[in-house]
Design a protein around this motif. Structure first.
Motif, short mmCIF file in Angstrom:
data_model
loop_
_atom_site.label_atom_id
_atom_site.label_comp_id
_atom_site.label_asym_id
_atom_site.label_seq_id
_atom_site.Cartn_x
_atom_site.Cartn_y
_atom_site.Cartn_z
N LYS A 182 0.84 -1.21 0.00
CA LYS A 182 0.00 0.00 0.00
C LYS A 182 0.87 1.26 0.00
N ASP A 186 0.19 3.99 -2.96
CA ASP A 186 -0.30 5.35 -2.67
C ASP A 186 0.30 5.77 -1.34
N GLN A 189 -1.48 8.57 1.10
CA GLN A 189 -2.75 8.13 1.67
C GLN A 189 -2.52 7.04 2.71
N HIS A 190 -1.61 6.10 2.41
CA HIS A 190 -1.37 5.03 3.37
C HIS A 190 -0.72 5.57 4.64
N ARG A 253 4.93 11.57 -4.71
CA ARG A 253 3.46 11.66 -4.84
C ARG A 253 3.02 13.11 -4.93
N ASP A 256 3.16 14.48 -8.43
CA ASP A 256 2.04 14.15 -9.31
C ASP A 256 0.95 15.21 -9.22
N ASP A 393 -6.54 16.63 -4.09
CA ASP A 393 -6.83 15.72 -5.20
C ASP A 393 -8.33 15.52 -5.39
#
Length: 578
Positions: A182, A186, A189-190, A253, A256, A393
C-alpha cells in the motif's frame, strides 16, 4: 507598446516646460473619460510655478501633432492626447510577430536572483484545500518574475521533522499498521491512514490511563514515539532509513499533484535540512545576549517593537519553527546569495514572519532582513467538511470529472480531442485557479463548485474556450501567418479595441512583477477575451476577401499568442481544443 507614444508626449512637454522627461512620464495616464483621448497629462503634477490651467492651455497650444500624436487639446489643468491607432497597430502586431511566445517579457530584473518559498506541506499527509491558494499564488509569482528577467529559485520547504514522525514510525513498524504494498501504491494516503490510526490509539491509551491510573502502561505509544525520534536526532541509520523512505515517497506523490497544477519546484528543502543552521542561530542569539529566560523557555523580547515575546527554545530545549526559520534564512542566503526571498504564506503567518524579520535585524543581519518579503493571502472558505479539510486531489478530480461530463455533451467535438481526460483535467485546473485569481490575494473568498465549471462569465473554462476558438480559426482557415498584410483593412472599432488590449500586455507583465497580484493579470485576460469575442461576431475570416482575411488572421493570431502568454504566467496551460 504605448511607451513610444508616452515618450513622445513627455519629450514635447519637457522641451516646452523645462520639466525633466521622467517627471512628465509619471504624470501621463489614461483620461477619466475615453472620449477625451488616449492619454491625459495632469499639469499640476509637474509643479510649475504658475496657474495649472493656464499652463495646460499654453503647452497644449504649442505641442505638435505628428506620426504618433494625432490630436491635442486641453480641459482645465489636463492636456488630452489622441494617438495614431494605425501606427499603434503596426508597432504592436510587428512586435508580437517577431517575439511570439516571449512577447511582453522584459529584462528589468536581469542579474537579480529571487528565492520564492511556497506550498510547504507536512510530509506523509495529503495536500488539502488549504495548500491550494499558496501553491498557485507562489507559482504565479515565479512566472511573473521570470517574465521580467529575474532568476528565480522555487522552493518547497517541507515539514519533514519532529516527534510526529516518530509516532508514524511506531505505528508503521511496531504496531503493525504499515503495509509495504500500500505504501508503494499510494504512499501519502497510506501514511496518512497509519498516522490517523496510531494517533487515535495513542489518544485512547492516554484516556485509559487517566481513567484507571493503575492500569496505565509503563511505556506509552507517545513514549515510544519520543524514543524513536530521539534515535532519528542521534543519527540512527535504521531510523533515518525509514524516515527517508517516507519522505522520498511523499515527494514523488506530491509531484504528481503539483504536475496537474502546472507547478515545478527547483528545490525540495525541509526542516530536517536546517538542524545545524538552527543550532548556529541559537548560539548567535546567546552570544548577542538576545535570549531571556521566561517560564523555563528561552525567548527574544520584541515587545518594544510591538511584536510580543518570541519563544525560541522550549523548556525541553527543543527549537520552534521560528528558530528553524532564523537558521534557514541565514543558510539560504549563504547558499544562494539572493537579492530577495519571498515567503508565500497566509495572512495568519504575518506575526510569525514579522518576528523572524525583526530577529534577523537584531542579529546584525539587517541587509538580509530587508531582502525578505511576506506575500500574504486570505483564506478559502467552504473547503472544510465535518470529516475535516477536503483533500486537494478530491477537488481536482471532481472538477476534471465534471468538465469531462460537460465536454461529452458535444460528441462531435469530443471525438476530435486527442486526450480528453488530460484536456478535462487542464480545464478543471483552470477553473480552480481562475476562481482563486478572481479576487485580490489578501481577500478571503468562498469556494464555489458550480461557478467554477461554467464556460460563460469570468471563469477559467471561458479563457480556455476563447484560446481554443482562436486556434480553431487558424486551423480551419489554412492561412499562413504573415506580417506583410494591409493593416488599413483593420479599421473596425472592434479590431482597434483588440490591438489596444494587446498593446497593454507588456505593461501588465511589468505590473505583475511589481505588485505580485494575480487578479490584475486575470482581469486583463477577461478584457482581452471579451474584445476577441466581440470581434469574432463581426470580423469573419473564412468568407472574407483574401486580403481582408489575411489581415484579420494576423490580428486574431496575435490575440491568441498574447492570451496564451498571459495564461502561462497565471500558471495555466493554453489548450488548442476543448
Amino acid at each position: 507598446m504605448f511607451e513610444l507614444f508616452k515618450e513622445e508626449i513627455a519629450r514635447q512637454i519637457s522641451a516646452l516646460s523645462g520639466v525633466q522627461t521622467d517627471k512628465v512620464l509619471e504624470a501621463i495616464a489614461p483620461p477619466r473619460l475615453a472620449e477625451h483621448g488616449d492619454f491625459a497629462v495632469a499639469i499640476p503634477r509637474l509643479r510649475l510655478p504658475t496657474n495649472p490651467a493656464a499652463n495646460a492651455t499654453d503647452i497644449a497650444g504649442r505641442m505638435q501633432t505628428n506620426d504618433l500624436l494625432t490630436a491635442i487639446s486641453c480641459q482645465g489643468p489636463f492636456i488630452n492626447i489622441f494617438i495614431n491607432k494605425q501606427r499603434l497597430m503596426q508597432l504592436t502586431l510587428k512586435q508580437v510577430f517577431e517575439t511570439r511566445e516571449t512577447f511582453g517579457q522584459n529584462k528589468s530584473g536581469e542579474g537579480k536572483k529571487v528565492v520564492v518559498e511556497y506550498s510547504s506541506p507536512n510530509i506523509a499527509r495529503p495536500l488539502h484545500a488549504g495548500h491550494l491558494r499558496g501553491t498557485i499564488i507562489g507559482n504565479f509569482v515565479v512566472h511573473a518574475l521570470k517574465a521580467n528577467g529575474y532568476e528565480t529559485i522555487s522552493m518547497n520547504y517541507l515539514g519533514d521533522w519532529g516527534k510526529q514522525y516518530g509516532l508514524l514510525a511506531v505505528g508503521y513498524q511496531e504496531l503493525g499498521l504499515g503495509d509495504d504494498a500500500k505504501l508503494e501504491a499510494d504512499p501519502i494516503q497510506h501514511l496518512y491512514d497509519v498516522y490517523t490510526k496510531v494517533n487515535a490509539a495513542a489518544t485512547a491509551e492516554l484516556k485509559e490511563a487517566w481513567a484507571s491510573p493503575k492500569a496505565a502502561k509503563s511505556k506509552t505509544i507517545h513514549d515510544r514515539a519520543r524514543e524513536y525520534f530521539k534515535r532519528m536526532e542521534d543519527g540512527d541509520a535504521e531510523a533515518l532509513k525509514l524516515w527517508k523512505r517516507f519522505r522520498d515517497l511523499s515527494i514523488e506523490r506530491y509531484k504528481d499533484t503539483y504536475s496537474r497544477l502546472g507547478v515545478n519546484f527547483d528545490v525540495y528543502s525541509g526542516v530536517s535540512q536546517v538542524k545545524e543552521a538552527t543550532s548556529r542561530a541559537v548560539e548567535m542569539l546567546v552570544e548577542q545576549n538576545l535570549l531571556e529566560e521566561s517560564d523555563d523557555a528561552k525567548i527574544v523580547n520584541l515587545e518594544k517593537y510591538k511584536l510580543g515575546r518570541a519563544v525560541i527554545v522550549r523548556k525541553d530545549d527543543s527549537p520552534l519553527y521560528l528558530t528553524r526559520d532564523i537558521g534557514a534564512a541565514m543558510a539560504r542566503y549563504e547558499e544562494f546569495q539572493f537579492d530577495k526571498m519571498i515567503y508565500i504564506a497566509d495572512s495568519q503567518c504575518g506575526w510569525h514572519l514579522a518576528q523572524l524579520f525583526k530577529i534577523l535585524e537584531l542579529l546584525g543581519k539587517g541587509d538580509l532582513s530587508k531582502r525578505c518579503q511576506h506575500i500574504s493571502y486570505g483564506i478559502v472558505k467552504g473547503t472544510v467538511t465535518r470529516r475535516g479539510a477536503i483533500f486537494l486531489d478530491e477537488i481536482l478530480n471532481e472538477t476534471r470529472d465534471s468538465m469531462q461530463s460537460l465536454m461529452r455533451e458535444n460528441p462531435e467535438t469530443y471525438a476530435q480531442i486527442e486526450h480528453p481526460n488530460r484536456v478535462a483535467d487542464i480545464i478543471g485546473m483552470s477553473a480552480v485557479i481562475i476562481q482563486d485569481f478572481g479576487v485580490r490575494r489578501t481577500k478571503d473568498y468562498a469556494f464555489d463548485w458550480r461557478r467554477n465549471l461554467s464556460f460563460e462569465g469570468d471563469t477559467g473554462p471561458y479563457l480556455q474556450y476563447t484560446h481554443a476558438r482562436l486556434c480553431s480559426i487558424e486551423r480551419r482557415s489554412g492561412l499562413p501567418i504573415k506580417l506583410d498584410v494591409d493593416l488599413s483593412l483593420l479599421s473596425e472599432p472592434c479590431a482597434i479595441e483588440i490591438v489596444e488590449c494587446i498593446a497593454q500586455y507588456p505593461d501588465q507583465v511589468r505590473q505583475a512583477a511589481e505588485t505580485l497580484e494575480p487578479v490584475n493579470l486575470s482581469s486583463y485576460c477577461f478584457r482581452l477575451c471579451r474584445a476577441i469575442s466581440s470581434a469574432l461576431n463581426v470580423l469573419n475570416v473564412m468568407y472574407a476577401d483574401p486580403d481582408v482575411a489575411q489581415a484579420r488572421m494576423l490580428l486574431f493570431w496575435a490575440a491568441r499568442v498574447t492570451l496564451g502568454n498571459a495564461l502561462r504566467i497565471l500558471g495555466l496551460q493554453p489548450l488548442e481544443r476543448v
